[in-house]
Design a protein around this motif. Structure first.
Motif, short mmCIF file in Angstrom:
data_model
loop_
_atom_site.label_atom_id
_atom_site.label_comp_id
_atom_site.label_asym_id
_atom_site.label_seq_id
_atom_site.Cartn_x
_atom_site.Cartn_y
_atom_site.Cartn_z
N PRO A 194 0.80 -1.23 0.00
CA PRO A 194 0.00 0.00 0.00
C PRO A 194 0.83 1.28 0.00
CG PRO A 194 -0.81 -1.57 1.64
CD PRO A 194 0.49 -2.11 1.16
N PHE A 195 0.30 2.29 -0.66
CA PHE A 195 0.79 3.66 -0.55
C PHE A 195 -0.33 4.45 0.11
CE2 PHE A 195 0.87 8.02 -2.16
CZ PHE A 195 2.18 8.40 -1.88
N GLU A 211 -5.72 8.25 14.32
CA GLU A 211 -5.63 8.03 12.88
C GLU A 211 -4.31 7.37 12.50
OE1 GLU A 211 -7.65 8.69 10.09
OE2 GLU A 211 -9.23 8.83 11.59
N LEU A 212 -3.23 7.82 13.12
CA LEU A 212 -1.91 7.31 12.76
C LEU A 212 -1.64 5.94 13.36
CD1 LEU A 212 0.36 10.48 13.05
CD2 LEU A 212 -0.45 9.37 10.97
N PHE A 213 -1.93 5.78 14.66
CA PHE A 213 -1.50 4.59 15.38
C PHE A 213 -2.62 3.62 15.70
CE2 PHE A 213 1.31 8.14 17.01
CZ PHE A 213 2.27 7.95 16.02
N ALA A 234 -0.50 0.67 6.29
CA ALA A 234 0.59 0.81 5.31
C ALA A 234 1.70 -0.21 5.52
CB ALA A 234 1.17 2.22 5.39
N ASP A 235 1.48 -1.21 6.34
CA ASP A 235 2.51 -2.21 6.64
C ASP A 235 3.07 -2.81 5.34
OD1 ASP A 235 4.08 -3.74 8.43
OD2 ASP A 235 2.77 -5.45 8.12
N LYS A 236 4.37 -2.90 5.26
CA LYS A 236 5.13 -3.37 4.09
C LYS A 236 5.16 -2.34 2.97
CE LYS A 236 5.49 -7.34 6.17
NZ LYS A 236 6.73 -7.67 6.90
N ALA A 275 5.41 -2.50 12.73
CA ALA A 275 4.94 -1.82 11.52
C ALA A 275 6.13 -1.56 10.60
CB ALA A 275 4.25 -0.51 11.88
N ASP A 276 6.20 -2.33 9.53
CA ASP A 276 7.29 -2.18 8.55
C ASP A 276 6.84 -1.16 7.51
OD1 ASP A 276 9.37 -2.39 6.80
OD2 ASP A 276 8.82 -4.37 6.05
N VAL A 277 7.10 0.11 7.80
CA VAL A 277 6.60 1.20 6.97
C VAL A 277 7.73 2.13 6.55
CG1 VAL A 277 5.05 3.20 6.89
CG2 VAL A 277 4.34 1.12 8.07
N ARG A 278 7.73 2.49 5.27
CA ARG A 278 8.68 3.49 4.79
C ARG A 278 8.00 4.87 4.86
NH1 ARG A 278 11.58 4.00 -0.59
NH2 ARG A 278 13.25 5.47 -0.12
N ILE A 279 8.70 5.86 5.42
CA ILE A 279 8.14 7.19 5.60
C ILE A 279 8.66 8.13 4.52
CG2 ILE A 279 7.95 9.20 7.12
CD1 ILE A 279 6.41 6.87 8.15
N VAL A 280 7.72 8.77 3.82
CA VAL A 280 8.05 9.90 2.95
C VAL A 280 7.23 11.08 3.46
CG1 VAL A 280 8.01 10.84 0.62
CG2 VAL A 280 8.49 8.41 0.96
N ALA A 281 7.90 12.16 3.85
CA ALA A 281 7.23 13.34 4.38
C ALA A 281 7.39 14.50 3.40
CB ALA A 281 7.79 13.71 5.74
#
Length: 466
Positions: A194-195, A211-213, A234-236, A275-281
């Protein structure tokens, strides 16, 4: 339960026929195969949902068939069958990619139960695949920038995308920070996951943590059921935190912990979840100044800026504007089904090319959408453009000595840019064209178009001998 396409694979004819008759009566579409070779040929068509497959078969065994099918990218779920109860065999089958495992003699109720489970899983997977396509967008709708500034941005994206590095995307409003975030995801190893985009400035502060957690049932007033939260959704995959500068200070601490530990704790829970999540801010604010002002945590700032991508405003890569205008025009016309009937008046196109675009690409998209709505019989004229664009064109000073119109002024500006580029390239026109982000043939064409202007300018310039 919906009907499935089932392939029964067994070297014993009696077992194949009994299973096929039962499954057909239950409403499924059934075919048979007596060995692994025939089965693989049938599976290669790609339309089999479930294979009921014997493990012990002469030639290609059931486990080997599963491995070959997976290696070929065939999307079929395997339920393995064997008369020899063995934990080791079961583990080997599951490791090879089988979905389930049954021991002969088979009971009808057990067969139906396993098929229901597999059917439900396939249905969820198909739904997720559709939703993922909607979330990720279409790659073919991406515009290829020609300017050196934007090609550098694309180079940075290609470098960081395959990694799991946290990325901070900065730029003015409307420059396309969300598009860049999506590109990073699409070019990453997480592209099939997911994105999830979230606007940190659009969610009320008292609901942001939930919402986030996520939260547990009854953790606060109105929490009538448990919620996973966006991190676990958004896991993975990739979580895009837009407008990160609007995140409250107290949540900045928790976000930093999640990024570092890759663990989240839902509101009201005592259990942490991975939670294996990549963060783009992304932000259009000056985070460095916000750190100085005490409005943004320095440790979170350093964590987010592991890799920084800055998107320049349109005014800093104006050579992209004409091609970008045509791209947006064709794309939006295609979406409306009128791509073959759209045209634009040359003077209107020149006005659009000369405009400053303070709202960047987002403003350009809105202007194109508006013009397509107003266009008569698919032809966009000056009257279809917003007043701020036409006013700017009308208010542009003309050169009184030559009485040039807008088109000549635009060409003169292009001639000046091209001449400077050729001069900086020491006369190498191919190098100049590359720096300008255009083809060599386009550079020569523009020089030919501007030649009359250059001649008139030379004729009107007083001689040094006079």
């Amino acid at each position: 339960m919906k009907s499935l396409v089932v392939l029964v694979i067994d070297d014993e004819p009696a077992i194949r026929q009994i299973l096929a008759a039962y499954l057909t009566k239950a409403g499924h579409f059934v075919s048979q195969a007596a060995n692994g070779t025939d089965a693989f040929e049938r599976l290669s068509k790609g339309d089999v949902d479930v294979a009921l497959c014997d493990i012990q078969m002469p030639g290609i065994t059931g486990i080997e068939l599963v491995r070959r099918t997976r290696a070929a990218g065939i999307d079929t779920n395997f339920i393995m069958m064997t008369a020899y109860a063995s934990v080791d065999t079961a583990i080997e089958a599951i490791q090879a990619g089988a979905a389930d495992y049954m021991i002969k003699p088979l009971r009808n109720e057990e067969i139906m139960h396993r098929l229901v489970k597999v059917g439900d899983l396939r249905g969820l997977r198909d739904e997720n695949r559709v939703l993922r396509r909607l979330v990720q967008g279409k790659k073919e709708d991406m515009f290829g920038f020609g300017s050196p500034a934007m090609q550098q941005v694309e180079r940075l994206i290609s470098k960081v995308a395959p990694t799991d590095s946290t990325v901070l995307v900065t730029g003015e409003s409307g420059t396309g920070k969300g598009v860049i975030a999506r590109l990073i995801h699409q070019q990453s190893r997480r592209a099939d996951a997911p994105f999830i985009p979230v606007n940190c400035g659009a969610i009320p502060e008292n609901l942001m943590e939930s919402e986030l957690f996520g939260h547990t049932k009854g953790s606060f007033t109105g929490a009538d059921k448990a919620r996973k939260g966006l991190f676990l959704e958004a896991d993975k995959g990739t979580l895009f935190l837009d407008e990160i500068g609007d995140l409250p200070l107290q949540l900045q601490v928790k976000l930093l912990h999640v990024i570092e530990e890759k663990m989240v704790r839902p509101v009201g829970s005592e259990q942490f979840r991975h939670a294996d999540v990549r963060i783009v801010a992304a932000t259009n604010r000056d985070l460095k100044q916000m750190v100085v002002d005490g409005k943004f945590r320095q440790d979170l700032y350093f964590r987010l800026t592991v890799f920084h991508v800055h998107i320049p405003p349109l005014r800093e890569h104006r050579q992209d504007i004409p091609d970008l205008l045509r791209f947006l025009l064709q794309r939006n016309a295609k979406h409306s089904g009128d791509e073959h009937n759209i045209s634009i008046d040359p003077e209107a196109e020149e006005m659009l090319s000369a405009y400053a675009w303070p709202g960047n690409v987002r403003e350009m998209e809105n202007v194109i959408d508006r013009a397509l709505i107003l266009a008569e019989e698919g032809h966009i004229g000056c009257s279809d453009l917003p007043s701020q664009i036409t006013r700017m064109a009308l208010s542009r000073p003309t050169e009184s000595a030559s009485g040039e119109n807008l088109r000549d002024q635009v060409r003169r500006f292009e001639l000046s840019v091209i001449s400077n580029a050729i001069s900086e390239a020491d006369g190498d026109r191919r190098c100049a064209a590359q720096k300008l982000g255009i083809g060599l043939s386009s550079l020569y064409r523009k020089l030919e178009e501007c030649e009359p202007l250059e001649t008139s300018q030379q004729d009107s310039t007083p001689s040094a001998m006079q």
